[in-house]
Design an enzyme around this catalytic site. Structure first.
Site, mmCIF file in Angstrom:
data_model
loop_
_atom_site.group_PDB
_atom_site.id
_atom_site.type_symbol
_atom_site.label_atom_id
_atom_site.label_comp_id
_atom_site.label_asym_id
_atom_site.label_seq_id
_atom_site.Cartn_x
_atom_site.Cartn_y
_atom_site.Cartn_z
ATOM 1 N N HIS A 57 42.989 -58.214 6.960
ATOM 2 C CA HIS A 57 43.622 -57.721 5.725
ATOM 3 C C HIS A 57 44.603 -58.747 5.179
ATOM 4 O O HIS A 57 45.684 -58.940 5.727
ATOM 5 C CB HIS A 57 44.345 -56.392 5.977
ATOM 6 C CG HIS A 57 44.823 -55.756 4.706
ATOM 7 N ND1 HIS A 57 44.258 -54.614 4.193
ATOM 8 C CD2 HIS A 57 45.788 -56.122 3.822
ATOM 9 C CE1 HIS A 57 44.865 -54.292 3.058
ATOM 10 N NE2 HIS A 57 45.802 -55.196 2.815
ATOM 11 N N HIS A 59 45.840 -61.044 1.279
ATOM 12 C CA HIS A 59 45.762 -61.199 -0.183
ATOM 13 C C HIS A 59 45.866 -62.681 -0.505
ATOM 14 O O HIS A 59 46.958 -63.203 -0.729
ATOM 15 C CB HIS A 59 46.879 -60.412 -0.876
ATOM 16 C CG HIS A 59 46.738 -58.943 -0.710
ATOM 17 N ND1 HIS A 59 46.135 -58.137 -1.653
ATOM 18 C CD2 HIS A 59 47.062 -58.131 0.319
ATOM 19 C CE1 HIS A 59 46.127 -56.881 -1.218
ATOM 20 N NE2 HIS A 59 46.680 -56.854 -0.015
ATOM 21 N N GLN A 152 43.991 -53.428 -7.943
ATOM 22 C CA GLN A 152 45.421 -53.304 -7.615
ATOM 23 C C GLN A 152 46.155 -52.260 -8.467
ATOM 24 O O GLN A 152 47.006 -51.528 -7.978
ATOM 25 C CB GLN A 152 46.100 -54.676 -7.810
ATOM 26 C CG GLN A 152 47.615 -54.670 -7.720
ATOM 27 C CD GLN A 152 48.130 -54.607 -6.296
ATOM 28 O OE1 GLN A 152 48.047 -55.578 -5.553
ATOM 29 N NE2 GLN A 152 48.648 -53.462 -5.903
ATOM 30 N N HIS A 210 42.850 -49.963 0.492
ATOM 31 C CA HIS A 210 44.267 -49.669 0.670
ATOM 32 C C HIS A 210 44.371 -48.153 0.571
ATOM 33 O O HIS A 210 44.009 -47.585 -0.462
ATOM 34 C CB HIS A 210 45.095 -50.308 -0.439
ATOM 35 C CG HIS A 210 45.288 -51.777 -0.283
ATOM 36 N ND1 HIS A 210 44.261 -52.670 -0.380
ATOM 37 C CD2 HIS A 210 46.416 -52.500 -0.029
ATOM 38 C CE1 HIS A 210 44.741 -53.893 -0.195
ATOM 39 N NE2 HIS A 210 46.037 -53.819 0.029
ATOM 40 N N GLU A 213 49.206 -46.021 1.339
ATOM 41 C CA GLU A 213 50.314 -46.930 1.675
ATOM 42 C C GLU A 213 51.578 -46.364 1.044
ATOM 43 O O GLU A 213 52.081 -46.845 0.027
ATOM 44 C CB GLU A 213 50.049 -48.363 1.184
ATOM 45 C CG GLU A 213 51.093 -49.344 1.729
ATOM 46 C CD GLU A 213 50.924 -50.757 1.204
ATOM 47 O OE1 GLU A 213 50.019 -50.993 0.395
ATOM 48 O OE2 GLU A 213 51.727 -51.630 1.600
ATOM 49 N N ASP A 309 48.339 -59.354 5.868
ATOM 50 C CA ASP A 309 48.552 -58.785 4.532
ATOM 51 C C ASP A 309 49.114 -59.811 3.553
ATOM 52 O O ASP A 309 48.476 -60.120 2.544
ATOM 53 C CB ASP A 309 49.454 -57.536 4.607
ATOM 54 C CG ASP A 309 49.286 -56.607 3.409
ATOM 55 O OD1 ASP A 309 48.419 -56.885 2.548
ATOM 56 O OD2 ASP A 309 50.013 -55.609 3.327
ATOM 57 N N TRP A 315 55.326 -59.557 -2.505
ATOM 58 C CA TRP A 315 55.668 -58.443 -1.625
ATOM 59 C C TRP A 315 56.422 -58.868 -0.373
ATOM 60 O O TRP A 315 57.085 -58.074 0.262
ATOM 61 C CB TRP A 315 54.382 -57.697 -1.199
ATOM 62 C CG TRP A 315 53.698 -57.079 -2.373
ATOM 63 C CD1 TRP A 315 53.955 -55.861 -2.911
ATOM 64 C CD2 TRP A 315 52.670 -57.661 -3.185
ATOM 65 N NE1 TRP A 315 53.143 -55.647 -4.002
ATOM 66 C CE2 TRP A 315 52.351 -56.734 -4.188
ATOM 67 C CE3 TRP A 315 51.991 -58.891 -3.158
ATOM 68 C CZ2 TRP A 315 51.383 -56.984 -5.161
ATOM 69 C CZ3 TRP A 315 51.031 -59.133 -4.119
ATOM 70 C CH2 TRP A 315 50.732 -58.186 -5.106
HETATM 71 FE FE FE2 Z 1 47.236 -55.198 1.247
#
Ligand code: FE2
Length: 432
Positions: A57, A59, A152, A210, A213, A309, A315
């Site tokens: 996982h 991005h 997203q 996802h 979350e 991630d 993030w």
């Molecule tokens: Fe993610």
């Protein structure tokens, strides 16, 4: 004459002084005292040799964009999404490719040779898709890069996302993503899960969503995801990513949910670094940890993965492509501190993650791909404790990254002249 032999290795299962022979891209023997010669020999005496790390996982379209166009001041998931929304219209294919390739260099140096990256399809220009498809091709000889079409801003919530997701799949993205907890309503979230699983079933693709979350215990889209998995016969081909709401759910409800997830053979992927950073943000004290219920999922026979991630993106400002850092955080957040648990965490970073990703011919066995990592540690728990140096990374029987041993010279009266972190403590005896 083999291509390469790694001699006297410690294996993750506790076997010691094993020779591993690699030829024509495959592991051809794992046994003691191989007498054959090889074009290259690596002496791994007393060192752990493992299959490469896998990240189920990530991005990659956002990685290394920290500070563009500004920093995330609140540190929340939602400000991160808003910030990414500001950056996205300014992205170019070249910029996405350049950052992703730099991350892949880092990954290789860390023995991370398989990565599943979500790719945001919310911008109809699909610059991110074009960029990461080019990266997948560019790195295919050394990184197994899987791409997930990820809406997203919501599959139903963002204008044009339904069309963009289909176009991304047509362009060659091979996994269907989703974000049901970010749709406008719970009902829209459930409908998005159903619609996306239908697309995956019709196209013969895997699913990686996802899912939930959030700290909201009533965010139950994982239930819908598991049910749709069974409905479409997608067992073993679906990943629920994050699943943080499970941390806060009612225990009775979870006892039913985990059984359903096991029935659906859904893989559960937690992201320990990001979960501990982003969850519990609405709490005062006590603050929730927020990571999904890893020990309970494992106990139910569900395959669990741990993802990185984010690395230096809207993030998360931290991270280094080191899956041992991910595992170290998992040990703490899930309180998996026993020797069995720590060995299990190492197994997850390699075999568990590979299973979640559906990798073929992966693992430290005769006949599997000749992909290995030599670590400056004697066993898996020491590797986790020290975030061990990767002394050699081997792909297809060839060394593609090397590092010098990490040793500190000391100038202390009456003490040794140097110290090697791996020798601080006695090695763990693992039944072999
Ligand atoms: Fe993610």
């Amino acid at each position: 004459m083999f291509d390469l032999i790694v001699r006297h290795a410690n294996l993750p299962d506790g076997r010691e002084a094993m020779d591993i022979a690699l030829n024509a891209g495959r592991i051809v023997a794992i046994e003691r005292g191989i007498t054959a010669e090889a074009r290259e020999v690596i002496d791994a005496t007393g060192l752990l040799v493992a299959p490469p790390f896998c990240d189920p996982h990530f991005h990659m379209d956002a990685t290394l964009s920290l500070g563009l166009p500004r920093l995330n001041r609140s540190g929340t998931l939602l400000e991160g999404i808003a910030l990414w929304g500001e950056l996205r219209p300014t992205l170019t294919v070249e910029a996405v490719v350049e950052r992703a390739l730099r991350y892949c260099d880092l990954a290789v140096a860390q023995g991370l040779l398989a990565i599943r990256s979500h790719v945001d399809i919310s911008d109809p220009r699909l610059v991110t898709v074009e960029g990461l498809l080019a990266v997948r091709e560019a790195v295919k000889d050394y990184i197994d890069l899987q791409l997930v079409a990820f809406p997203q801003d919501g599959y139903f919530r963002a204008p044009g996302a339904v069309d963009s997701l289909n176009r991304a799949l047509d362009m060659g993205v091979e996994i269907v993503g989703g974000i049901p907890h970010f749709e406008r309503t719970m009902d829209d979230g459930a409908r998005s899960v159903a619609a996306l699983c239908r697309i995956a079933a019709d196209r013969g693709l895997r699913v990686d969503m996802h899912c939930d979350e959030t700290d909201d215990p009533l965010s139950r889209h994982i239930e819908t995801l598991a049910a749709e998995t069974v409905r479409h016969g997608l067992e073993g081909r679906v990943v629920g990513s994050h699943l943080t709401s499970m941390h806060s759910m009612d225990n009775y409800y979870v006892s039913k949910l985990i059984a359903l997830m096991a029935e659906a053979k859904v893989h559960a992927v937690a992201n320990p670094l990001i979960n501990i950073m982003l969850q519990g943000r609405h709490d005062t004290y006590p603050k929730r940890r927020g990571m999904t219920r890893v020990p309970e999922l494992l106990k139910a026979g569900i395959n669990v993965g741990f993802g990185h991630d984010c690395v230096m993106d809207p993030w998360y400002a931290m991270g280094s492509g080191d899956m041992l850092e991910v595992g170290g955080m998992a040990i703490h957040v899930a309180q998996m501190g026993s020797i069995e648990d720590r060995l299990r965490v190492f197994d997850i970073l390699t075999n568990g993650n590979a299973t979640a990703m559906g990798l073929e011919d992966y693992g430290l066995e005769k006949g599997k791909k000749a992909d290995l990592v030599v670590l400056q540690a004697r066993d898996p728990v020491e590797a986790l404790r020290l975030r061990a140096n990767r002394l050699a990374v081997i792909k297809g029987g060839k060394v593609i990254a090397r590092a010098e041993r990490r040793v500190s010279a000391l100038a202390l009266p009456g003490r040794p002249g140097s110290v090697d972190g791996a020798l601080y403590a006695p090695a763990v005896k693992i039944a072999g």
